[in-house]
Write a protein that holds these residues in place. Structure first.
Motif, mmCIF file in Angstrom:
data_model
loop_
_atom_site.group_PDB
_atom_site.id
_atom_site.type_symbol
_atom_site.label_atom_id
_atom_site.label_comp_id
_atom_site.label_asym_id
_atom_site.label_seq_id
_atom_site.Cartn_x
_atom_site.Cartn_y
_atom_site.Cartn_z
ATOM 1 N N PHE A 49 0.852 -1.183 0.000
ATOM 2 C CA PHE A 49 0.000 0.000 0.000
ATOM 3 C C PHE A 49 0.889 1.236 0.000
ATOM 4 O O PHE A 49 1.271 1.732 1.057
ATOM 5 N N SER A 50 1.247 1.698 -1.185
ATOM 6 C CA SER A 50 2.144 2.852 -1.301
ATOM 7 C C SER A 50 1.561 3.956 -2.187
ATOM 8 O O SER A 50 2.240 4.934 -2.453
ATOM 9 N N ARG A 51 0.316 3.814 -2.614
ATOM 10 C CA ARG A 51 -0.275 4.798 -3.524
ATOM 11 C C ARG A 51 -0.304 6.190 -2.898
ATOM 12 O O ARG A 51 -0.037 7.182 -3.567
ATOM 13 N N PHE A 95 11.636 -1.867 -2.449
ATOM 14 C CA PHE A 95 10.991 -2.301 -3.686
ATOM 15 C C PHE A 95 9.592 -1.709 -3.757
ATOM 16 O O PHE A 95 8.931 -1.557 -2.737
ATOM 17 N N GLU A 96 9.132 -1.408 -4.952
ATOM 18 C CA GLU A 96 7.757 -0.953 -5.139
ATOM 19 C C GLU A 96 6.872 -2.193 -5.300
ATOM 20 O O GLU A 96 6.332 -2.481 -6.361
ATOM 21 N N SER A 97 6.789 -2.958 -4.219
ATOM 22 C CA SER A 97 5.995 -4.183 -4.186
ATOM 23 C C SER A 97 5.886 -4.652 -2.739
ATOM 24 O O SER A 97 6.371 -3.989 -1.821
ATOM 25 N N ALA A 98 5.301 -5.813 -2.543
ATOM 26 C CA ALA A 98 5.177 -6.381 -1.196
ATOM 27 C C ALA A 98 6.510 -6.917 -0.675
ATOM 28 O O ALA A 98 6.658 -7.149 0.518
ATOM 29 N N ARG A 99 7.485 -7.091 -1.537
ATOM 30 C CA ARG A 99 8.779 -7.614 -1.099
ATOM 31 C C ARG A 99 9.499 -6.586 -0.234
ATOM 32 O O ARG A 99 9.505 -5.394 -0.525
ATOM 33 N N ASP A 100 10.112 -7.062 0.836
ATOM 34 C CA ASP A 100 10.828 -6.155 1.733
ATOM 35 C C ASP A 100 12.324 -6.200 1.443
ATOM 36 O O ASP A 100 12.931 -7.245 1.377
ATOM 37 N N TYR A 101 12.899 -5.047 1.265
ATOM 38 C CA TYR A 101 14.291 -4.921 0.851
ATOM 39 C C TYR A 101 15.259 -5.352 1.945
ATOM 40 O O TYR A 101 16.249 -6.014 1.686
ATOM 41 N N TYR A 158 1.439 -7.621 4.406
ATOM 42 C CA TYR A 158 1.041 -6.325 3.874
ATOM 43 C C TYR A 158 2.119 -5.322 4.218
ATOM 44 O O TYR A 158 2.505 -5.199 5.375
ATOM 45 N N LYS A 159 2.594 -4.605 3.223
ATOM 46 C CA LYS A 159 3.604 -3.566 3.449
ATOM 47 C C LYS A 159 2.940 -2.221 3.220
ATOM 48 O O LYS A 159 2.355 -1.964 2.175
#
Length: 100
Positions: free
Chosen positions: A33-35, A50-56, A97-98
Motif C-alpha cells: 500500500f504505497s499509492r 521495492f515498489e511491491s510487497a517484497r521487503d528490501y 502487507y507492506k
C-alpha cells in the motif's frame, strides 16, 4: 500445508522483484500500500526498497518466520545449539502487507 480456503480475501499482487507465483500454501497473500506516498510526490528509492510487497531489508520476512515459520531440521548457529527450529504457529497461513 493444508489447502488454502477459497473464501479467503487475500491476494498476491505483482510488483518489483515479486510476482504472484511467489505465493503458495504458506504465503497466501502479499500486497503493498504505497499509492498515498506516490500520490504525495515522494518516490520509493530503488536503493532502499521495492515498489511491491517484497521487503528490501528482510525485516518483514524475518518477523513472518518467527510467527509462522515451518519446521527446519538440523538448524544451528555456526554449529552450536543444533536442533529443530520453528515459528510460533508453523501450520499457519501468512498474508503480508507492506504499508509505506
Amino acid at each position: 500445508m493444508p489447502p488454502v480456503l477459497e473464501r479467503r480475501k487475500s491476494k498476491c499482487e505483482n510488483g518489483t522483484a515479486f510476482s504472484p507465483s511467489n505465493c503458495n500454501r504458506k504465503l497466501i497473500g502479499a500486497r503493498s500500500f504505497s499509492r498515498g506516498l506516490l500520490t504525495s510526490g515522494k518516490q520509493i528509492s530503488k536503493e532502499d526498497d521495492f515498489e511491491s510487497a517484497r521487503d528490501y531489508h528482510s525485516h518483514g520476512t524475518h518477523k513472518a518466520s518467527i510467527a509462522a515459520g515451518s519446521y527446519v531440521l538440523g538448524a544451528s548457529h555456526f554449529g552450536y545449539a543444533r536442533g529443530t527450529a520453528r515459528g510460533v504457529a508453523p501450520s499457519a497461513h501468512v498474508a503480508m502487507y507492506k504499508v509505506l
